[in-house]
Scaffold this active site. Structure first.
Site, PDB file in Angstrom:
ATOM      1  N   LEU A  21      -6.865  22.138 -25.807  1.00 23.68           N
ATOM      2  CA  LEU A  21      -7.107  23.221 -26.762  1.00 23.68           C
ATOM      3  C   LEU A  21      -8.584  23.341 -27.141  1.00 23.68           C
ATOM      4  O   LEU A  21      -8.951  24.255 -27.871  1.00 23.68           O
ATOM      5  CB  LEU A  21      -6.300  22.986 -28.043  1.00 23.68           C
ATOM      6  CG  LEU A  21      -4.836  23.416 -28.085  1.00 23.68           C
ATOM      7  CD1 LEU A  21      -4.252  23.112 -29.457  1.00 23.68           C
ATOM      8  CD2 LEU A  21      -4.670  24.887 -27.750  1.00 23.68           C
ATOM      9  N   SER A  22      -9.411  22.436 -26.656  1.00 23.82           N
ATOM     10  CA  SER A  22     -10.818  22.441 -27.058  1.00 23.82           C
ATOM     11  C   SER A  22     -11.518  23.774 -26.794  1.00 23.82           C
ATOM     12  O   SER A  22     -12.255  24.263 -27.658  1.00 23.82           O
ATOM     13  CB  SER A  22     -11.573  21.305 -26.370  1.00 23.82           C
ATOM     14  OG  SER A  22     -11.148  20.052 -26.874  1.00 23.82           O
ATOM     15  N   THR A  67     -12.217  13.736 -22.920  1.00 19.36           N
ATOM     16  CA  THR A  67     -10.893  13.199 -23.191  1.00 19.36           C
ATOM     17  C   THR A  67     -10.589  12.156 -22.128  1.00 19.36           C
ATOM     18  O   THR A  67     -11.465  11.784 -21.324  1.00 19.36           O
ATOM     19  CB  THR A  67      -9.853  14.338 -23.239  1.00 19.36           C
ATOM     20  OG1 THR A  67      -8.593  13.800 -23.646  1.00 19.36           O
ATOM     21  CG2 THR A  67      -9.720  15.045 -21.902  1.00 19.36           C
ATOM     22  N   LYS A  71     -13.521   8.423 -21.870  1.00 17.03           N
ATOM     23  CA  LYS A  71     -14.164   8.023 -23.118  1.00 17.03           C
ATOM     24  C   LYS A  71     -14.922   6.702 -23.020  1.00 17.03           C
ATOM     25  O   LYS A  71     -15.907   6.498 -23.732  1.00 17.03           O
ATOM     26  CB  LYS A  71     -13.132   7.958 -24.247  1.00 17.03           C
ATOM     27  CG  LYS A  71     -12.570   9.331 -24.625  1.00 17.03           C
ATOM     28  CD  LYS A  71     -11.639   9.238 -25.820  1.00 17.03           C
ATOM     29  CE  LYS A  71     -11.106  10.600 -26.218  1.00 17.03           C
ATOM     30  NZ  LYS A  71     -10.249  10.543 -27.427  1.00 17.03           N
ATOM     31  N   ASN A  92     -16.304  10.456 -27.315  1.00 15.65           N
ATOM     32  CA  ASN A  92     -15.617  11.727 -27.039  1.00 15.65           C
ATOM     33  C   ASN A  92     -16.566  12.918 -27.136  1.00 15.65           C
ATOM     34  O   ASN A  92     -16.156  14.052 -26.939  1.00 15.65           O
ATOM     35  CB  ASN A  92     -14.431  11.929 -27.995  1.00 15.65           C
ATOM     36  CG  ASN A  92     -14.857  12.371 -29.380  1.00 15.65           C
ATOM     37  OD1 ASN A  92     -15.932  12.001 -29.861  1.00 15.65           O
ATOM     38  ND2 ASN A  92     -14.032  13.160 -30.037  1.00 15.65           N
ATOM     39  N   ASP A 108     -13.734  11.418 -33.328  1.00 17.71           N
ATOM     40  CA  ASP A 108     -12.326  11.188 -33.668  1.00 17.71           C
ATOM     41  C   ASP A 108     -12.201  10.406 -34.969  1.00 17.71           C
ATOM     42  O   ASP A 108     -11.330  10.687 -35.801  1.00 17.71           O
ATOM     43  CB  ASP A 108     -11.617  10.409 -32.550  1.00 17.71           C
ATOM     44  CG  ASP A 108     -11.324  11.260 -31.332  1.00 17.71           C
ATOM     45  OD1 ASP A 108     -11.152  12.487 -31.487  1.00 17.71           O
ATOM     46  OD2 ASP A 108     -11.258  10.700 -30.214  1.00 17.71           O
ATOM     47  N   GLY A 131       1.786   1.779 -32.439  1.00 17.06           N
ATOM     48  CA  GLY A 131       1.097   1.843 -31.155  1.00 17.06           C
ATOM     49  C   GLY A 131      -0.166   1.008 -31.135  1.00 17.06           C
ATOM     50  O   GLY A 131      -0.636   0.534 -32.177  1.00 17.06           O
ATOM     51  N   ALA A 132      -0.722   0.836 -29.916  1.00 15.59           N
ATOM     52  CA  ALA A 132      -1.885  -0.038 -29.777  1.00 15.59           C
ATOM     53  C   ALA A 132      -2.823   0.420 -28.670  1.00 15.59           C
ATOM     54  O   ALA A 132      -3.531  -0.397 -28.086  1.00 15.59           O
ATOM     55  CB  ALA A 132      -1.429  -1.471 -29.498  1.00 15.59           C
TER      56      ALA A 132
END
Length: 278
Positions: A21-22, A67, A71, A92, A108, A131-132
């Site tokens: 969407l950037s 993305t 990164k 990013n 971010d 999450g990790a």
């Protein structure tokens, strides 16, 4: 940092990239700011083709959004990296500065903080992360700025648990790890940040407490996730992936154009319209 005076182009790079969407967000900002001579595109670039792509860019380039999987791969190709980006070893944003240098940043992390602040979350006593992966390390860096106490990370393996504890030590965050099988316990935290792929947290929706606090789910497509929908139905505050995407893009636009502030509302509306059309 100051961008080159003759710089007019920018783009997002990654693989896959068609879903990004950037371009929608950045082009909306350019329209709102009256920057008719600016362009923003997307390019399919992986780790192997990244050096050649960067090497072929001319003075008309102002910056790049990155993305996955770029990164970390981009870092050796840069002249300088900001302290924020270095803290999580993830870039990013690349800005081509007036002195000809490639500067890497991470929007971010401040984007997460800004998205939470927009919903009135300035500080929390504790938090949980689901999450990790790479996004989880950015979440830890954001929590280093707003969390006064312990962060519990719910993970699937001992290796991931050790990695999150190492990130915590590096970022100055008190991190305790717990098994993913107990992830329902996370939902009672003052702030829950879900950083997992689509569908991963759907099974947790049934465990949402009657009075949930705040959920930050970094996904934006599909939206809402099952967890976010149940959370909202129970009256909890929900911050979504589009909120993060817009806030980090605002910072990118400001760095790449020198125009401050970037038009947050116009960018968000453009993103919402694009998602609704999918």
């Amino acid at each position: 940092m100051t961008v080159r005076a003759d710089a007019r182009r920018a783009a997002v790079l990654g693989s896959p990239i068609a879903h990004s969407l950037s371009p929608v967000l950045h082009r909306a900002a350019y329209r709102e700011l009256g920057l008719a001579d600016r362009s923003y595109d997307r390019f399919e670039v992986d780790e192997e083709t990244l050096p050649g792509f960067l090497g072929g860019l001319g003075p008309e380039w102002a910056g790049l959004s990155l993305t996955m999987p770029l990164k970390r791969a981009v870092i050796p190709l840069l002249d300088t990296v900001t302290e924020t980006a270095a803290s999580v070893e993830a870039v990013n944003t690349v800005v081509f500065t007036e002195d000809g240098r490639r500067t890497g940043d991470n929007t971010d992390i401040p984007g997460m903080v800004a998205a939470l602040r927009e919903r009135g979350i300035e500080q929390v006593e504790s938090a949980a992360i689901l999450g990790a992966g790479a996004t989880a390390s950015s979440a830890l860096a954001a929590l280093a700025r707003i969390c006064a106490g312990e962060v519990v990370a719910y993970v699937r393996s001992a290796e991931r648990a050790a990695e999150m504890r190492r990130w915590g030590e590096r970022l100055g965050v008190e991190v305790r790890t717990a098994d993913w099988a107990d992830a329902a316990e996370a939902l009672r935290a003052p702030l829950v940040i879900a950083t997992t792929p689509a569908g991963t947290t759907d099974a947790l929706a049934a465990a949402v407490p009657e009075r949930p606090a705040t959920l930050f789910d970094v996904l934006y497509d599909p939206w809402p996730t099952g967890l976010a929908a149940r959370w909202s139905a129970y009256g909890g505050a929900v911050v979504g992936g589009l909120d993060l995407l817009v806030h980090q893009a605002v910072l990118q636009v400001e760095q790449m154009t020198g125009c401050t502030p970037a038009p947050l509302d116009a960018m968000r509306k453009a993103g919402e319209h694009a998602l609704a059309a999918r």
